[in-house]
Design a protein around this motif. Sequence first.
Motif, short mmCIF file in Angstrom:
data_model
loop_
_atom_site.label_atom_id
_atom_site.label_comp_id
_atom_site.label_asym_id
_atom_site.label_seq_id
_atom_site.Cartn_x
_atom_site.Cartn_y
_atom_site.Cartn_z
N VAL A 1 28.78 -52.39 14.57
CA VAL A 1 27.84 -52.51 15.69
C VAL A 1 28.24 -51.58 16.83
O VAL A 1 27.40 -50.87 17.39
CB VAL A 1 27.76 -53.98 16.17
CG1 VAL A 1 26.90 -54.11 17.40
CG2 VAL A 1 27.22 -54.87 15.05
N GLN B 1 25.86 -48.84 18.39
CA GLN B 1 25.38 -49.18 19.72
C GLN B 1 25.77 -48.15 20.77
O GLN B 1 25.00 -47.83 21.66
CB GLN B 1 25.96 -50.54 20.11
CG GLN B 1 25.09 -51.35 21.00
CD GLN B 1 25.62 -52.77 21.06
OE1 GLN B 1 26.83 -52.99 21.13
NE2 GLN B 1 24.73 -53.75 21.04
N SER B 2 26.98 -47.61 20.66
CA SER B 2 27.47 -46.67 21.66
C SER B 2 26.85 -45.29 21.45
O SER B 2 27.07 -44.39 22.25
CB SER B 2 28.99 -46.56 21.55
OG SER B 2 29.33 -46.09 20.25
N ALA C 1 22.16 -52.81 11.11
CA ALA C 1 22.55 -51.79 12.10
C ALA C 1 21.72 -50.52 11.87
O ALA C 1 21.20 -49.93 12.83
CB ALA C 1 24.04 -51.50 12.01
N LYS D 1 18.13 -51.20 13.03
CA LYS D 1 17.98 -51.29 14.47
C LYS D 1 18.04 -49.93 15.13
O LYS D 1 17.31 -49.64 16.07
CB LYS D 1 19.08 -52.20 15.03
CG LYS D 1 18.96 -52.46 16.49
CD LYS D 1 19.60 -53.75 16.90
CE LYS D 1 19.46 -53.93 18.40
NZ LYS D 1 20.58 -54.71 18.94
N TYR D 2 18.92 -49.07 14.63
CA TYR D 2 19.09 -47.77 15.29
C TYR D 2 18.34 -46.66 14.56
O TYR D 2 18.52 -45.49 14.87
CB TYR D 2 20.58 -47.49 15.49
CG TYR D 2 21.20 -48.54 16.36
CD1 TYR D 2 21.02 -48.51 17.74
CD2 TYR D 2 21.88 -49.63 15.82
CE1 TYR D 2 21.54 -49.49 18.56
CE2 TYR D 2 22.40 -50.64 16.63
CZ TYR D 2 22.22 -50.57 18.00
OH TYR D 2 22.71 -51.56 18.81
#
Lengths: 75, 363
Positions: free
Chosen positions: B39, B43-44, B355, B358-359
């Motif tokens: 994640v 996320q970063s 993941a 989502k991205y």
Amino acid sequence: MCLAVPMEIISIADNVADVEIGGVKRQVRLDIIDEAPAIGDYVIVHAGFALRRLDREDALETIKLFQEGLNLELL
Amino acid sequence: MNSFDAFKDPALCRSLLGRLTEEATTPMRFMEVCGTHTVAIFQSGLRSLLPGTITHLTGPGCPVCVTHESEVAAFLELAARDDVIVATFGDLMRVPGPKGANLKTASAEGARVEVVYSPFDALALAKANPDRTVVFLGIGFETTAPTVAATIRLAREQSLDNFLVMSFHKLVPPALRALLADPEARVDAFILPGHVSAIIGVDPYAFLATEYGVPSVITGFEPLDILQALIHIVRMRRDNAPAVINQYSRVVPEHGNQKALAVMAEVFTPVDALWRGLGVLPQSGLAIAEPYAAFDAFKVLGITLKDHPPLPGCRCGEVLKGKMPPNECPLFAKACTPATPVGPCMVSTEGGCAAYFKYRLEA
Ligand code: SF4
């Protein structure tokens, strides 16, 4: 399941501590932490238990090492 | 400001990223073992910034994802009993078992399932419901196992006789060994889990370097931690000097957390365990040890693991082994989305498929 962020200890009673990060408050058990924390210390929390006491100084020291590593090699 | 915010310092991140790009001249496939790292890497934004020579694989470190179909079937069998309250972490609610059934559908059909945040909350549930048996579903790795062990010990101290645990806990080092033994997985380096390591320390990973020549770094969850770990890995490969580096010493003691290891060893015993996608791995799971047999849901309720085939169409097994990126699964973003998950890697927020979805990554 795992909160990677360290939470600050607000109070301690028996084997339970109140912890806080950014306004979020939790209660965590201290049964498996190997180094008893004090109020104001940070702890890593997992599934309602504190796993590990964290040193603010240790953390800042790590950052310093990152920076120094870069500078040294950029010379 | 929290002094730990310094670990997100954008200027320092850019410098480290520049350094990494400069030094990562040979191709390398690295895998992170921990879902929280997965994640963090997405996320970063780190994943899309990594130099082209570096391939990122998501590994078997999402506890929900590695829970085997047969294990899901066992806890669904448990949930069907009307004398039982199932207590579980929320992540397990939608994990599909045989024929797509899950705890959520079981609960709609009348099973009593309570989501808890901590195993200790399950103990409170048992106290509040003396006429029922509360069974906690113990999933997770070496980070969770000691919290469950401590809870079982508390239950014994308090002479609670309506609290049981169904232990599916799994151990990280045997899974790493299985991945390296599989020639198709082709993992060049590992980013090792920060909090599992906070419990077990550094020594249990030594074989990665000594037996397989694979460099690895234990690290934290901030972008700086991960970048620094990758730089260490690139250098170890360049110098042909594989080792285990503890770059998270602010949290991970060299020899682990003795108190946690002691309660784990007291309450659990290592057994062969089933992993989704990886199959049976020797001595890779934790069952409840004989002195605590009175808290073992398998023994007390007479439930056994029965063979169940993998979910049709789901390629989680290959995703977990780094053999296939999630978007190459034919069901990805079609039949399988976070709203309609087919497999566990799309269910859990820590899963590789979720993941990716989502991205919105194409590669
Ligand atoms: S996209 Fe869905 S079906 Fe495909 S591997 Fe991932 S979870 Fe399984």
